[in-house]
Design a protein around this motif. Sequence first.
Motif, PDB file in Angstrom:
ATOM      1  N   CYS A  85      41.953  77.844  79.354  1.00 62.72           N
ATOM      2  CA  CYS A  85      43.194  78.023  80.107  1.00 62.72           C
ATOM      3  C   CYS A  85      43.089  77.366  81.484  1.00 62.72           C
ATOM      4  O   CYS A  85      44.024  76.701  81.946  1.00 62.72           O
ATOM      5  CB  CYS A  85      43.466  79.524  80.258  1.00 62.72           C
ATOM      6  SG  CYS A  85      45.165  79.925  80.686  1.00 62.72           S
ATOM      7  N   THR A  86      41.946  77.524  82.111  1.00 60.32           N
ATOM      8  CA  THR A  86      41.714  76.914  83.421  1.00 60.32           C
ATOM      9  C   THR A  86      41.713  75.393  83.329  1.00 60.32           C
ATOM     10  O   THR A  86      42.349  74.700  84.141  1.00 60.32           O
ATOM     11  CB  THR A  86      40.373  77.393  84.009  1.00 60.32           C
ATOM     12  OG1 THR A  86      40.392  78.814  84.139  1.00 60.32           O
ATOM     13  CG2 THR A  86      40.122  76.760  85.375  1.00 60.32           C
ATOM     14  N   LEU A  87      41.010  74.858  82.340  1.00 61.94           N
ATOM     15  CA  LEU A  87      40.892  73.409  82.188  1.00 61.94           C
ATOM     16  C   LEU A  87      42.236  72.745  81.908  1.00 61.94           C
ATOM     17  O   LEU A  87      42.498  71.617  82.349  1.00 61.94           O
ATOM     18  CB  LEU A  87      39.896  73.074  81.065  1.00 61.94           C
ATOM     19  CG  LEU A  87      38.432  73.433  81.345  1.00 61.94           C
ATOM     20  CD1 LEU A  87      37.583  73.185  80.090  1.00 61.94           C
ATOM     21  CD2 LEU A  87      37.903  72.631  82.519  1.00 61.94           C
ATOM     22  N   ARG A  88      43.119  73.442  81.173  1.00 64.21           N
ATOM     23  CA  ARG A  88      44.412  72.860  80.821  1.00 64.21           C
ATOM     24  C   ARG A  88      45.490  73.128  81.873  1.00 64.21           C
ATOM     25  O   ARG A  88      46.428  72.350  82.015  1.00 64.21           O
ATOM     26  CB  ARG A  88      44.885  73.392  79.458  1.00 64.21           C
ATOM     27  CG  ARG A  88      44.062  72.939  78.277  1.00 64.21           C
ATOM     28  CD  ARG A  88      44.057  71.437  78.146  1.00 64.21           C
ATOM     29  NE  ARG A  88      45.339  70.912  77.656  1.00 64.21           N
ATOM     30  CZ  ARG A  88      45.719  69.657  77.784  1.00 64.21           C
ATOM     31  NH1 ARG A  88      44.946  68.785  78.420  1.00 64.21           N
ATOM     32  NH2 ARG A  88      46.879  69.256  77.309  1.00 64.21           N
ATOM     33  N   GLY A  89      45.370  74.237  82.587  1.00 67.79           N
ATOM     34  CA  GLY A  89      46.420  74.612  83.526  1.00 67.79           C
ATOM     35  C   GLY A  89      46.147  74.272  84.975  1.00 67.79           C
ATOM     36  O   GLY A  89      47.066  73.923  85.724  1.00 67.79           O
ATOM     37  N   MET A  90      44.889  74.354  85.390  1.00 69.91           N
ATOM     38  CA  MET A  90      44.546  74.155  86.789  1.00 69.91           C
ATOM     39  C   MET A  90      44.778  72.726  87.304  1.00 69.91           C
ATOM     40  O   MET A  90      45.172  72.550  88.468  1.00 69.91           O
ATOM     41  CB  MET A  90      43.088  74.556  87.016  1.00 69.91           C
ATOM     42  CG  MET A  90      42.652  74.539  88.472  1.00 69.91           C
ATOM     43  SD  MET A  90      43.428  75.840  89.450  1.00 69.91           S
ATOM     44  CE  MET A  90      42.246  77.169  89.165  1.00 69.91           C
ATOM     45  N   PRO A  91      44.558  71.667  86.495  1.00 69.88           N
ATOM     46  CA  PRO A  91      44.737  70.307  87.027  1.00 69.88           C
ATOM     47  C   PRO A  91      46.101  70.042  87.653  1.00 69.88           C
ATOM     48  O   PRO A  91      46.189  69.344  88.671  1.00 69.88           O
ATOM     49  CB  PRO A  91      44.510  69.423  85.786  1.00 69.88           C
ATOM     50  CG  PRO A  91      43.557  70.216  84.954  1.00 69.88           C
ATOM     51  CD  PRO A  91      43.992  71.638  85.130  1.00 69.88           C
ATOM     52  N   GLU A  92      47.168  70.585  87.057  1.00 65.96           N
ATOM     53  CA  GLU A  92      48.491  70.356  87.639  1.00 65.96           C
ATOM     54  C   GLU A  92      48.591  70.978  89.027  1.00 65.96           C
ATOM     55  O   GLU A  92      49.088  70.355  89.970  1.00 65.96           O
ATOM     56  CB  GLU A  92      49.584  70.928  86.734  1.00 65.96           C
ATOM     57  CG  GLU A  92      50.983  70.720  87.304  1.00 65.96           C
ATOM     58  CD  GLU A  92      52.079  71.256  86.418  1.00 65.96           C
ATOM     59  OE1 GLU A  92      52.718  72.246  86.820  1.00 65.96           O
ATOM     60  OE2 GLU A  92      52.286  70.700  85.308  1.00 65.96           O
ATOM     61  N   LEU A  93      48.107  72.212  89.153  1.00 59.65           N
ATOM     62  CA  LEU A  93      48.154  72.880  90.451  1.00 59.65           C
ATOM     63  C   LEU A  93      47.348  72.112  91.490  1.00 59.65           C
ATOM     64  O   LEU A  93      47.825  71.868  92.603  1.00 59.65           O
ATOM     65  CB  LEU A  93      47.603  74.306  90.311  1.00 59.65           C
ATOM     66  CG  LEU A  93      47.436  75.098  91.612  1.00 59.65           C
ATOM     67  CD1 LEU A  93      48.785  75.288  92.295  1.00 59.65           C
ATOM     68  CD2 LEU A  93      46.769  76.441  91.339  1.00 59.65           C
ATOM     69  N   LEU A  94      46.151  71.711  91.142  1.00 59.28           N
ATOM     70  CA  LEU A  94      45.299  70.979  92.076  1.00 59.28           C
ATOM     71  C   LEU A  94      45.921  69.636  92.458  1.00 59.28           C
ATOM     72  O   LEU A  94      45.822  69.193  93.609  1.00 59.28           O
ATOM     73  CB  LEU A  94      43.912  70.761  91.471  1.00 59.28           C
ATOM     74  CG  LEU A  94      43.093  72.032  91.212  1.00 59.28           C
ATOM     75  CD1 LEU A  94      41.772  71.677  90.548  1.00 59.28           C
ATOM     76  CD2 LEU A  94      42.861  72.798  92.504  1.00 59.28           C
ATOM     77  N   GLY A 102      52.007  69.754  99.608  1.00 57.66           N
ATOM     78  CA  GLY A 102      51.637  70.168  98.262  1.00 57.66           C
ATOM     79  C   GLY A 102      51.890  71.626  97.959  1.00 57.66           C
ATOM     80  O   GLY A 102      52.258  71.976  96.833  1.00 57.66           O
ATOM     81  N   MET A 103      51.713  72.499  98.950  1.00 57.34           N
ATOM     82  CA  MET A 103      51.961  73.926  98.725  1.00 57.34           C
ATOM     83  C   MET A 103      53.414  74.153  98.343  1.00 57.34           C
ATOM     84  O   MET A 103      53.724  74.951  97.464  1.00 57.34           O
ATOM     85  CB  MET A 103      51.604  74.730  99.978  1.00 57.34           C
ATOM     86  CG  MET A 103      51.730  76.237  99.816  1.00 57.34           C
ATOM     87  SD  MET A 103      50.532  76.897  98.623  1.00 57.34           S
ATOM     88  CE  MET A 103      50.955  78.650  98.692  1.00 57.34           C
ATOM     89  N   TYR A 104      54.307  73.430  99.006  1.00 59.82           N
ATOM     90  CA  TYR A 104      55.729  73.572  98.687  1.00 59.82           C
ATOM     91  C   TYR A 104      56.035  73.052  97.286  1.00 59.82           C
ATOM     92  O   TYR A 104      56.777  73.678  96.530  1.00 59.82           O
ATOM     93  CB  TYR A 104      56.574  72.817  99.716  1.00 59.82           C
ATOM     94  CG  TYR A 104      58.062  72.923  99.452  1.00 59.82           C
ATOM     95  CD1 TYR A 104      58.745  74.099  99.721  1.00 59.82           C
ATOM     96  CD2 TYR A 104      58.767  71.854  98.908  1.00 59.82           C
ATOM     97  CE1 TYR A 104      60.099  74.219  99.476  1.00 59.82           C
ATOM     98  CE2 TYR A 104      60.124  71.955  98.657  1.00 59.82           C
ATOM     99  CZ  TYR A 104      60.782  73.139  98.937  1.00 59.82           C
ATOM    100  OH  TYR A 104      62.123  73.259  98.672  1.00 59.82           O
ATOM    101  N   LEU A 105      55.455  71.921  96.927  1.00 60.21           N
ATOM    102  CA  LEU A 105      55.678  71.363  95.596  1.00 60.21           C
ATOM    103  C   LEU A 105      55.195  72.325  94.507  1.00 60.21           C
ATOM    104  O   LEU A 105      55.866  72.541  93.508  1.00 60.21           O
ATOM    105  CB  LEU A 105      54.951  70.025  95.455  1.00 60.21           C
ATOM    106  CG  LEU A 105      55.474  68.848  96.267  1.00 60.21           C
ATOM    107  CD1 LEU A 105      54.557  67.648  96.108  1.00 60.21           C
ATOM    108  CD2 LEU A 105      56.898  68.492  95.848  1.00 60.21           C
ATOM    109  N   ALA A 106      54.021  72.912  94.725  1.00 61.47           N
ATOM    110  CA  ALA A 106      53.440  73.793  93.721  1.00 61.47           C
ATOM    111  C   ALA A 106      54.181  75.116  93.617  1.00 61.47           C
ATOM    112  O   ALA A 106      54.375  75.652  92.525  1.00 61.47           O
ATOM    113  CB  ALA A 106      51.972  74.049  94.042  1.00 61.47           C
TER     114      ALA A 106
END
Length: 271
Positions: A85-94, A102-106
């Motif tokens: 879950c981390t490997l697939r989901g975290m890259p977009e956030l980072l 970036g904080m606003y975009l995320a």
Amino acid sequence: MELVEEAKIVAKVSEYAVAYDFEVYDIIGTITWFRKNRNLVYSTIGLYLLAVYFGQKWMKSRPAFKLTLPLFFWNLGLALFSIICTLRGMPELLNFLSKPDGMYLAACVGPPHNFATSFWGLTFVLSKFVELGDTAFIILRKQKLITLHWFHHASILLICWIGYEYYETGGRFMFINAFVHSFMYCYYALKALEIKVPRTISKALTTLQIAQLSYGVYGVFYVLFVWARGRPCRMNLETVVFGGSIFAIFLVLFIRFYRQSYTSHNKSKLK
């Protein structure tokens, strides 16, 4: 910068994440189903709390179950899920956080949908039903069930469900929790096999949980600040207020747990 222009930026930074066929699903249909069936999560939480109460009463006059191997594989399975879950989901956030503003975009910009991130966000929400089983092992093994444990499981399940109903942009930050769980369930798996894990590891895990909750509280105040400035942010007030309250309560409880477990004064009392 207007919301539409920022959405275009999101579209560009989202191109890196290519979804597999099984990760492409009917997002709108699933959101609609969640909105029509919130009573399901209320019922589940109600049954969970009843099971916690009566389960402890049922075990009071019975010997504790060992459950070494089932507990090991349970925690190992949740650890592997959290890692994926981390490997697939975290890259977009980072990727978002690495951009200007970036904080606003995320936190605030929604479209377009990224199917890979969305799919694992959905599985993350559903995994909160599965994680209720953690409590069953505690009760059946007659270990001490602290308030922080059952309150955490019940409230996180509810906030994750509501968050998916609104398809909150801030839901991208849920993968921080998946990241923390990757370590946490590995730790529990080792403990299930009665492998002696250094105390510094458990202390580091609690510190990591406090750090993620602090970041969650910060995120809530950030969204409120964005609204106060009159800037558009695709977050729902119900999620922000409820989520912020839950994060704040957790933060206090985890800090209290840390002090009780690891400070020298309380360690001597525990001995």
